[in-house]
Structure formats: structure tokens, C-alpha cells
Scaffold this motif. Sequence first.
Motif, PDB file in Angstrom:
ATOM      1  N   VAL A 102      18.519 -75.877  16.751  1.00 37.90           N
ATOM      2  CA  VAL A 102      18.596 -76.427  18.284  1.00 37.90           C
ATOM      3  C   VAL A 102      17.719 -75.820  19.132  1.00 37.90           C
ATOM      4  CG1 VAL A 102      20.254 -76.225  20.044  1.00 37.90           C
ATOM      5  CG2 VAL A 102      21.111 -76.856  17.947  1.00 37.90           C
ATOM      6  N   CYS A 103      16.946 -74.553  18.584  1.00 38.30           N
ATOM      7  CA  CYS A 103      16.018 -73.567  19.421  1.00 38.30           C
ATOM      8  C   CYS A 103      14.471 -74.317  19.377  1.00 38.30           C
ATOM      9  CB  CYS A 103      16.021 -72.361  19.082  1.00 38.30           C
ATOM     10  SG  CYS A 103      15.558 -71.885  17.229  1.00 38.30           S
ATOM     11  N   ARG A 117      15.338 -81.473  20.599  1.00 38.71           N
ATOM     12  CA  ARG A 117      16.724 -80.759  20.558  1.00 38.71           C
ATOM     13  C   ARG A 117      17.977 -81.811  20.525  1.00 38.71           C
ATOM     14  NH1 ARG A 117      15.471 -76.252  25.062  1.00 38.71           N
ATOM     15  NH2 ARG A 117      13.994 -74.987  23.720  1.00 38.71           N
TER      16      ARG A 117
END
Lengths: 198, 657
Positions: free
Chosen positions: B47-48, B83
Motif C-alpha cells: 500500500v505504501c 495504491r
Amino acid sequence: MACAQRDVPDEATIVSEVDAIVDAHAGQDGAVIPVLQSIQERLGYVPREAIKRVGERMSISYSELAGVVSFYSYFTTVPRGRHTVRVCLGTACYVRGGKEVLQKFEESLGIEVGNTTEDRLFSLEVGRCFGACGLAPVVLVDDEVHQRVSPPKVRGLLDAYRDAADAESSAEAAGTGGGSESAGGRAGGADEPKEGSA
Amino acid sequence: MVDIRINDRPMKVSSDTTILEAARQAGITIPTLCHMEQRPPLGACRVCVVEVKHAPRLMAACATPVAEGMEIFTNTKRVRDGRRSVLELLLSEHNGDCRICVRSDDCELRKIAANLDITKVRYEGELPPARYDDSTPALRRDTEKCIKCRRCITMCTDVQGVGALAPQKRGYGTEIGPAFSLDLGDVACVQCGQCAAACPVGAIIETSHVEDVWHALEDPEKHVVVQTAPAIRAALGECFGYPPGTRVTGKMVAALRGMGFDAVFDTNFAADLTILEEGHELLERLKHALVPKETVGAAAGASQEGAAGGSAQGHGAGGGFNPRGGGGPGGNGSPTGGGDGHGGGSSERDGHGGHNGDGGHGPGPLPLITSCSPGWIKHAELFFPDLLPNLSTCKSPQQMFGALAKTYYAQNAEVDPANMVVVSAMPCTAKKFEAARPEMRSSGYQDVDYVITTRELGRMITSSGLSFDELEDDTTDSPLGQSSGAADIFANTGGVMEAALRTVWEVVTGSELPGENLHFQPAQGLTGVKEAEATIAGTKPEFSFLEGVTVRIAVAHGLGNASKLLSEVRRDPSRYHFIEIMACPGGCIGGGGQPRPTTDEVREARIRGIYAEDEGKPLRKSHENPDVAKLYSDYLERPLGPRSHELLHTHYERREV
């Protein structure tokens, strides 16, 4: 055929085998996988009791070790049959009908992938490319390569191994002076799922 | 140091920084579902992702170190699209119904999805196998909701060293859980609940006792009393938007009264009581180790006498006290007296004979190890059974309270204990397990009926309709409500040690524990294992056996740290005299039942709040608690006396799971 299978080890045997293997790797870093490999080589599979014992001896949790064992398709936690059938489902074999071949093996043996027949003659596994894509679909029985296997060939392929095992066990029965009745009984039993599903 | 640019802003950072950390330094939060502070990057959730100039792909910020001249973009269309795809893939496997999920308020997955403006999931696919695991008293697993971020594994295996949870199988078939898809109850799990505190979604939560408590409160036949653990008063406010560490003791009491409890008591009272029992247990064990055997019987009696009333502080010259952090072994005096019962790896409780005629319980070996933390107790039973004789036989404050509520208080209040319901509000999930232990029935009934976590209490207050903000501060009831500041600090790592030293020091020397404002600094703070030593001087005549003795202590929090410390104890059993262990990082303020999230910053804020609570109390030492003194004079007689043994002490057993 009764003698064809390896005996399932009892707990004391498992513990002593594991202890010997762990002792042989004492002080080595990254010894977990070699230890598990040695256990599978010695016992034919990695029993849960062995995983517990490895955990106790090497201070690794049961769940972590089970994670390693279940990650690698090489490891199995059920007793292995005398012969391991590996059906390739790599790309080439897959597009050439490997999946249908696998289905036929499951039907003929009456077991699903990862399991062993009740008579402990065959274990069924899936392979991911044996590097023989030109011969697809490929089936490996122990170290023997069977090329261009189609569903109709499966029965004959297995029967050859069954016949060899039968011959071996009657020879042994003759040698020890008895047991032919039980060998016959076992063979019949092994045929049942095959007949039922055919 | 390297020069980098984040979103066109230049900055200098140390070269071992990750992009995630550098962004945080720049005040930019990059969302992540798997990363945990001070742990190695996992790169599991993706996600980062961020854009790095000239890099062909989006990079995981948690796992990418900065480099000289690196230009990073954290909020471009490409980043947001990346994302979003990751989130949608996670959501496609997350079979949770937010309408009825206990985490709908603080679900990190949902929050990140909302921030990215995700309104539909483009991917449809196979869902993970659904299994609901309610095999343990404290925790519930719901595999359908698991997003395989592995934070629970970081806590369970890397931080706690328990290893109940691990990734099983591989690829799409990966499951996060116990070996071979077993239930948690089938493997060695200590019920600490750090997994539930770390889980970003609702895949692992505590077993709810909320409805049971409401049910009891509504039953006119039932007399329902509540106790509140020290650690929740500096954390409960977080459920209502207060900053971590805000002390809400008075509002909490008012809320509990408003919810309809017949009496609002305090686990703190039982914490003070624990100090008296455990402090005398320590003195007994020291005496047993230090005084030649033939004189032990006589001396033990004297030690107990000095205690009961809890003398007020004297003003002797208490010199010689010299707390030093990090004190190594081999100081003067080797007071454990060698092979007397400890070190042999014997798991027999009474392997060392020596009885002092007190209810048949001979003093156990040194080091004495605290027993307040039920997660730690189960850990010891599973992994350190050889050290069980070293554990204090004192029940935890929760269980001391329960046993007294249904005996001492029931008699005073003329309530039939059969109709009494004891509820605990705890920062802890393992307390649910502890309350259900079969030996915790000293009153003839289950001593503590229901345990709710801080989070559950927050939900109950909200659903009761009370406006927490507007509640007027209230105070706890007598006789199980009053406490000293020493009880408050049970919440912090090092607190039980400090509280015990405040009392033991004074009992032994007649003077106050030296140290600024009664604090014992070497035991405080978030260092994993803390050691100190102190040389006792100016002892009263009955404690002359301690004159000049250097007492060595250690404090560990988090079971991984505890295991390190205990391996040292196994190697050198005479190294320490007294050890405090708390299962959760930071102590109870970082418990598995506390509001989420718990980071080190949050832990430190709660710790400060607790010390402030302690310092604000007129009484700072457990033996000064007049209600505890009254309990001894009216009911228990003396610490370690027969009735104490019956109600306040317990035993432990080796466990497989």
C-alpha cells in the motif's frame, strides 16, 4: 505387497530419528530446512510429531515450522506411497491437457493431490515443469519420465507398477512361506476405487 | 547523510533511512497496512508505494532505502492509481461486512480505501476459506477478514517470541494462522492479544463479554460490582478522542456508575494488597536463602510481624541506597545461597523442603518473579516450566479482587455471593483467560465473572448514551476502592518493581525509598530488559540478615525480552533476586485490550499519565493504604497468613497448549 510399504514410524522412533538429525546439525545456522529434508529422507514424510520435536529441540514454534513445511511442495506430512506420481502442470503440460491427465490419476487412484492410496503404493503430487516441455504432458513416477501421457494411458501406466509390486510380494510370500491370501486381498481392495469411478 | 527531494522539497536524511521514514520526518504520512515501527520492513501489503524518479516501477516506501539525489513523489496520479489497485485487490479478498464489524470505526483498511476515494472494487475473485475460531477464552479469529498483512505474526513471533501464528502454505492459498489450519486453542498461545491490538482489520479480536455484562446489569437479582485496572485510566480517554495519556479516572468512575453498577471499585486496591503479599514473599525467600536453616523458622515469624499494620514512614538515615542502571553480576555479597532449591531445573514446587509452619507453604527459590500478568504466566507454564517455582504465588490483582469481593465484601455488604457478579475492566485480553482458569474459584464461585477490555468499556459507555465529556468526576466506593500511587504504577513496565521497593525498603529499613519523589528510575522506561542493584544499609534489627546485601533486580516487558532475561536466569540462577515481567511491550499500558493504535509514542504518553496519577495521590506507598490495613486487621490477619493463602495465592502448572 504388504512388504512394499514403509512402516509408519511410532512416536519413539520419530523422536529418536529427529534427535539424531538435529544433533547432526547442532550449531549450524539456517539448519531448519536441511533438518526437515533429512527427516523426510529418513521417514519418507515429515510427521507432525517430528515437527513438534524439531520445534522443541531447535526452539522454533510449531506454527512457524508448519509454515515452512507447507510452503515447500517438496515436503509432505502424510506417509508416502512406494511410488510418487508427479503430474506436471507447468505451462506447456497444462496447455497440452496436463490437468485432464491429473484428473484421471485422481480418479484411478481414488485420492486427491497430496495424498497416498490406502495400500500405500502411490502418492500423487503436482509438478511445476520438469524441463521436458517438448514431451508434454509429462508425468514423473519416482525418477522415471513418462512422456505424452493422455488420460486413456493412465490406467495402463499405473497397472505396470501394480503388477511389479504384486510380483515382488508373491516372490517374497513364497520365500517366507505364506501370505499370498493377504496379498490378494490387498490388491482387490486397491482396485475398488478404480472400478467404482471408471 | 544524503540529499533527497520529497514532493520537490529538498531534505537531508541519514543514508540508512527508508523512504517511509524520510517522508514521516518531512511530515508526510504514507499509508501502510503491514509496517510496524522499529521492525524490519515486510513489504507485504504494497500500500505504501511511491514514485521514484527514473525508477521503472512504483517502489514500496517501507522497504526502499533512500539514496543520494533520490527524487520521491508520494501523491501523484500514478501513485494514487497504484495504491488504489493494491487496495482493491486487498478488498476483493477481504470478506468483511462493515455494517456489522466491530472494527468499522477504526478499521485501517476501510480508512485507507476511503481516503483513496474507492467506491467500488473492480476485481472479483475467489475468497479465502472462511473459518471462525473461537477455541480460546480471550480471542476470536475470522479468517475471511484476514488481509495477510502479517502484523499479527510480527507481534506474536518477532516481538513476543510465542509463534502461535505464522504464514501457512503459499501463494493464493496462504493462510495466516496456527500450524496446519488448527485452532488457536490447539497450539501454544498465551492469549496476550498483541495480535488483536496490531490487526488493521477485524480478523482477530477479543472475545466480547459486553452483552453478558449488560445482561447482569439488567438483572434485578444480581449485585454487580466492577473493578478497573490501573492501566485503563490513562487510555480509556482515547476511545473518546482524548490524547493518549489523558487521565480520565473520575469520568470513568462516573460512567460506570451511570451504567448501573451497584458498586464501583478499583483493582488498584488489590494492587496495593499484592505489594504487601508479594513484598513479604520476597522477604521470606531472601531470608530462606540468606539465614542458616536452623534459624529460619524463628526469623520468618518476625518478618511477618513487621508488616501487617504497615508502619508509617520512619526518618532513619537510610543511607547506602545506590540505584545503578545496568548493574552486572558479581557485586558484593552473593546472597542466593547457591543450591538451595533453585537452579536445578526442578519443577517440583516444594523441591526445597524448608517449611516455616505457615499453611504448609515453604518459601520458594530466588529470583522471585512477579505474577501479575496472565499472559506471562501462561508463557511461563508453556515455555519455562522449570522456573514455575520462582513465580510469586500471589494471584494477580484482578483475581485477588475477585476472591475478596465474593467473600470479604459480600459479608460486609450482606450480599449472597451466588448473586454477585464481578466485572473487570482491563487493558488485557489474557485476563479473560485468567478469570476462566479453574483454580480461580476461591470464593466457591468463579471469582471474576466477566472481563471487558478498555475497548469494550469504551463501546459500552458510548452505547449507554452517556456523554463522556460532560461527566463530573466521581470517586470509587469503599471498601475495595481506595489505593495508593504505588498501585497506579502497576500499569507501567517497572511499576510493580518500584511499588514493591517502596514498601519493602521501608519495612526493612524503617526509612523511605531514596530516589527522587519515591521513583526508582532504573526500572522505568521502554528499554526491553532493565537491570539495577541496590545495597541495603540501616536495616531494622529483625532484618539484619539483609544488612550490606546488594539486591539485584531486573525488569522485562514484552515476552521476547522476558525470554531473553529468563534464559540468562537459567544460565545463572543466582544473578538476580527479584524480577518483574509483563507480557506486553510497555507493560499493561500497552496491553492487548487497549485502544488502537498503540505505538511507542502512545506508550510513553500513557506511562507519563500513570506517573502523574501516582504523584497526584496523597498516599504513595501500598502499606499506607488504610483500607488494606483494615482488611488485614478485620479479615486476613497478616500477609501470607492462612486466609491469604486460601484467597490470594495460587499455583501454576506445566502446559502443552
